[in-house]
Design a protein around this motif. Structure first.
Motif, PDB file in Angstrom:
ATOM      1  N   ASN A  59       0.795  -1.232  -0.099  1.00 33.15           N
ATOM      2  CA  ASN A  59       0.076  -0.085   0.000  1.00 33.15           C
ATOM      3  C   ASN A  59       0.671   1.277  -0.144  1.00 33.15           C
ATOM      4  N   GLY A  60       1.974   1.051  -0.544  1.00 33.14           N
ATOM      5  CA  GLY A  60       3.037   2.313  -0.492  1.00 33.14           C
ATOM      6  C   GLY A  60       2.813   3.364  -1.407  1.00 33.14           C
ATOM      7  N   PRO A  61       3.580   4.164  -1.740  1.00 34.43           N
ATOM      8  CA  PRO A  61       3.344   5.417  -2.649  1.00 34.43           C
ATOM      9  C   PRO A  61       3.476   4.731  -3.978  1.00 34.43           C
ATOM     10  N   LYS A  62       2.486   5.326  -4.956  1.00 34.21           N
ATOM     11  CA  LYS A  62       2.436   5.156  -6.090  1.00 34.21           C
ATOM     12  C   LYS A  62       3.572   5.484  -7.148  1.00 34.21           C
ATOM     13  N   THR A  63       4.172   6.698  -6.378  1.00 27.20           N
ATOM     14  CA  THR A  63       5.282   7.207  -7.271  1.00 27.20           C
ATOM     15  C   THR A  63       6.488   6.497  -7.007  1.00 27.20           C
ATOM     16  N   PRO A  64       7.410   6.474  -8.008  1.00 27.28           N
ATOM     17  CA  PRO A  64       8.653   5.538  -7.819  1.00 27.28           C
ATOM     18  C   PRO A  64       9.432   6.007  -6.886  1.00 27.28           C
ATOM     19  N   VAL A  65      10.048   5.201  -6.139  1.00 32.37           N
ATOM     20  CA  VAL A  65      10.777   5.780  -5.145  1.00 32.37           C
ATOM     21  C   VAL A  65      12.473   5.631  -5.589  1.00 32.37           C
ATOM     22  N   LEU A  66      13.263   6.922  -5.873  1.00 28.82           N
ATOM     23  CA  LEU A  66      14.517   6.816  -6.438  1.00 28.82           C
ATOM     24  C   LEU A  66      15.766   6.887  -5.491  1.00 28.82           C
ATOM     25  N   THR A  67      16.597   6.252  -5.829  1.00 29.18           N
ATOM     26  CA  THR A  67      17.908   6.236  -4.686  1.00 29.18           C
ATOM     27  C   THR A  67      18.455   7.652  -5.125  1.00 29.18           C
ATOM     28  N   GLU A  68      19.633   7.791  -4.342  1.00 27.25           N
ATOM     29  CA  GLU A  68      20.315   9.119  -4.448  1.00 27.25           C
ATOM     30  C   GLU A  68      21.011   9.269  -5.931  1.00 27.25           C
ATOM     31  N   GLU A  69      21.662   8.084  -6.373  1.00 28.63           N
ATOM     32  CA  GLU A  69      22.055   8.248  -7.608  1.00 28.63           C
ATOM     33  C   GLU A  69      21.077   8.330  -8.641  1.00 28.63           C
ATOM     34  N   GLU A  70      20.044   7.887  -8.676  1.00 35.63           N
ATOM     35  CA  GLU A  70      18.747   8.051  -9.694  1.00 35.63           C
ATOM     36  C   GLU A  70      18.444   9.391  -9.607  1.00 35.63           C
ATOM     37  N   THR A  71      18.148  10.096  -8.285  1.00 34.82           N
ATOM     38  CA  THR A  71      17.692  11.338  -8.456  1.00 34.82           C
ATOM     39  C   THR A  71      18.814  12.476  -9.089  1.00 34.82           C
ATOM     40  N   LYS A  72      20.067  12.254  -9.070  1.00 36.13           N
ATOM     41  CA  LYS A  72      21.148  12.887  -9.575  1.00 36.13           C
ATOM     42  C   LYS A  72      21.211  12.762 -10.914  1.00 36.13           C
ATOM     43  N   GLU A  73      20.767  11.390 -11.536  1.00 34.49           N
ATOM     44  CA  GLU A  73      20.819  11.512 -12.869  1.00 34.49           C
ATOM     45  C   GLU A  73      19.674  11.865 -13.635  1.00 34.49           C
ATOM     46  N   GLU A  74      18.395  11.894 -12.778  1.00 37.24           N
ATOM     47  CA  GLU A  74      17.282  12.697 -13.322  1.00 37.24           C
ATOM     48  C   GLU A  74      17.606  14.270 -13.535  1.00 37.24           C
ATOM     49  N   GLU A  75      18.281  14.709 -12.213  1.00 35.83           N
ATOM     50  CA  GLU A  75      18.529  16.030 -12.364  1.00 35.83           C
ATOM     51  C   GLU A  75      19.235  16.543 -13.622  1.00 35.83           C
ATOM     52  N   THR A  76      20.376  15.725 -13.784  1.00 33.56           N
ATOM     53  CA  THR A  76      21.271  15.960 -14.853  1.00 33.56           C
ATOM     54  C   THR A  76      20.676  16.090 -16.378  1.00 33.56           C
ATOM     55  N   ARG A  77      19.644  14.980 -16.328  1.00 33.89           N
ATOM     56  CA  ARG A  77      18.892  14.894 -17.692  1.00 33.89           C
ATOM     57  C   ARG A  77      18.099  15.942 -17.877  1.00 33.89           C
ATOM     58  N   GLU A  78      17.344  16.585 -16.542  1.00 32.76           N
ATOM     59  CA  GLU A  78      16.486  17.604 -17.036  1.00 32.76           C
ATOM     60  C   GLU A  78      17.457  18.842 -17.265  1.00 32.76           C
ATOM     61  N   GLU A  79      18.721  19.027 -16.532  1.00 29.65           N
ATOM     62  CA  GLU A  79      19.301  20.307 -16.861  1.00 29.65           C
ATOM     63  C   GLU A  79      20.099  19.970 -18.322  1.00 29.65           C
ATOM     64  N   LYS A  80      20.137  18.960 -18.764  1.00 25.89           N
ATOM     65  CA  LYS A  80      20.790  18.827 -20.149  1.00 25.89           C
ATOM     66  C   LYS A  80      19.575  19.276 -20.977  1.00 25.89           C
ATOM     67  N   LYS A  81      18.064  18.608 -20.726  1.00 29.85           N
ATOM     68  CA  LYS A  81      17.191  19.302 -21.554  1.00 29.85           C
ATOM     69  C   LYS A  81      16.994  20.733 -21.795  1.00 29.85           C
TER      70      LYS A  81
END
Length: 129
Positions: free
Chosen positions: A53-75
């Motif tokens: 019954n946990g959150p429906k949004t994906p839970v990201l690790t620290e490394e994955e959040t950094k990768e997501e941020e770099t992807r957004e910055e590149k875009k």
């Protein structure tokens, strides 16, 4: 003379039962209320522990959040490309000539001869019983 058995009655009964079952199944499937899909908590051996019954949004690790941020910055930093520069088409139109013989070698290829193996004729021995 013995009369061959006909299977008209059993076949007709089976056909009627199958048709009635198909109709009943179709009605039940259409009137059934669909339950929401469940996600189960599973341990490493594959056994179901409980319902997740946990959150429906994906839970990201620290490394994955950094990768997501770099992807957004590149875009965001990605500039709109200007008109594409045309390359010299003359270079692509010229045929490429490849020599048959490598440089420094006069013969096309050295000839290597292998000795032919000796092939013996098969001998058939008579077997006495």
């Amino acid at each position: 003379m013995k009369k061959k058995p006909t299977y008209k009655l059993p076949v007709s009964i089976c056909a009627i039962v199958l048709a009635a079952g198909a109709v009943v199944l179709a009605v039940l499937m259409e009137t059934r209320q669909m339950a929401p899909p469940r996600k189960y908590e599973v341990d490493m051996s594959g056994e179901v522990i409980g319902i997740d019954n946990g959150p429906k949004t994906p839970v990201l690790t620290e490394e994955e959040t950094k990768e997501e941020e770099t992807r957004e910055e590149k875009k965001r930093e990605k500039p709109v490309p200007a008109a594409p520069e045309e390359e010299e088409p003359a270079a692509a139109e010229e045929p490429v000539i490849v020599p048959d013989v490598p440089e420094g070698q006069t013969d096309p290829a050295p000839v290597v001869r292998t000795p032919a193996p000796e092939i013996k004729k098969p001998v058939i021995d008579k077997v006495e019983n």
